[in-house]
Motif scaffolding. Structure first.
Motif, PDB file in Angstrom:
ATOM      1  N   ASN A   7       0.458  -0.979   0.071  1.00 49.45           N
ATOM      2  CA  ASN A   7      -0.289  -0.057   0.182  1.00 49.45           C
ATOM      3  C   ASN A   7       0.714   0.988  -0.056  1.00 49.45           C
ATOM      4  O   ASN A   7       0.611   2.174  -0.362  1.00 49.45           O
ATOM      5  N   THR A  56       8.956   6.479  10.570  1.00 49.97           N
ATOM      6  CA  THR A  56       7.763   4.871  10.587  1.00 49.97           C
ATOM      7  C   THR A  56       7.893   3.468  11.691  1.00 49.97           C
ATOM      8  O   THR A  56       8.224   2.320  10.625  1.00 49.97           O
ATOM      9  N   SER A  78       5.650  11.806   2.733  1.00 49.59           N
ATOM     10  CA  SER A  78       4.534  12.847   3.464  1.00 49.59           C
ATOM     11  C   SER A  78       3.836  12.062   4.572  1.00 49.59           C
ATOM     12  O   SER A  78       3.459  10.456   5.057  1.00 49.59           O
ATOM     13  N   PRO A  79       2.940  12.932   4.903  1.00 52.93           N
ATOM     14  CA  PRO A  79       1.887  12.571   6.128  1.00 52.93           C
ATOM     15  C   PRO A  79       1.408  10.774   5.530  1.00 52.93           C
ATOM     16  O   PRO A  79       1.166  10.594   6.368  1.00 52.93           O
ATOM     17  N   ALA A  80       0.348  11.417   4.531  1.00 54.02           N
ATOM     18  CA  ALA A  80       0.369  10.409   3.548  1.00 54.02           C
ATOM     19  C   ALA A  80       0.373   9.733   3.964  1.00 54.02           C
ATOM     20  O   ALA A  80       0.238   7.313   3.984  1.00 54.02           O
ATOM     21  N   ARG A  81       1.719   8.573   3.786  1.00 55.63           N
ATOM     22  CA  ARG A  81       3.058   7.996   3.464  1.00 55.63           C
ATOM     23  C   ARG A  81       2.822   7.744   4.947  1.00 55.63           C
ATOM     24  O   ARG A  81       2.726   5.725   4.836  1.00 55.63           O
ATOM     25  N   ARG A  82       3.332   8.284   5.376  1.00 56.28           N
ATOM     26  CA  ARG A  82       3.337   7.748   7.028  1.00 56.28           C
ATOM     27  C   ARG A  82       1.881   7.459   8.244  1.00 56.28           C
ATOM     28  O   ARG A  82       1.802   6.318   8.748  1.00 56.28           O
ATOM     29  N   ALA A  83       0.997   7.757   7.483  1.00 54.69           N
ATOM     30  CA  ALA A  83      -0.578   7.381   7.994  1.00 54.69           C
ATOM     31  C   ALA A  83      -0.689   5.621   7.307  1.00 54.69           C
ATOM     32  O   ALA A  83      -1.449   4.809   7.856  1.00 54.69           O
ATOM     33  N   GLN A  84      -0.519   5.861   6.196  1.00 54.76           N
ATOM     34  CA  GLN A  84      -0.761   4.378   6.091  1.00 54.76           C
ATOM     35  C   GLN A  84       0.528   3.219   6.219  1.00 54.76           C
ATOM     36  O   GLN A  84       0.036   2.586   6.777  1.00 54.76           O
TER      37      GLN A  84
END
Length: 100
Positions: A7, A56, A78-84
């Protein structure tokens, strides 16, 4: 393990560690220090868990067994990649704990 797909995009390396004899006090102290430096508490993973976005890295504990799951991201984090990464590492940690 090196993932060919995830993902998080291509070429993500995931590191898993297991520590079979960890005291609640030492885990709690490490968590307290991590929270003071940008980590966030994570509910629903074992007895206790926290995630360090900059690395991460998800640390978790169930009883006296602790573990860590870390995603090494290739490219921009990015914040989105860290959230994923948090979502994926949380699922991975739950699976590890369910099979120990």
């Amino acid at each position: 393990m090196k993932l060919s797909r995830s993902n998080l995009g291509a070429n993500v390396t995931v590191y898993l560690s297991r520590y079979p004899s960890t005291s609640v006090a030492s885990f709690t102290a490490a968590k307290r220090l991590a929270l003071a430096h940008g980590a966030v508490a994570v509910a629903g993973v074992g007895d206790d868990a926290y995630f360090t976005p900059a690395a991460t890295n998800l640390q978790y504990r169930s009883g006296q067994v602790a573990g860590a799951a870390q995603a090494q991201l290739t490219g921009a984090s990015s914040p989105a990649r860290r959230a994923q990464a948090l979502a994926d590492l949380t699922r991975l940690a739950k699976a590890v704990l369910a099979n120990q």
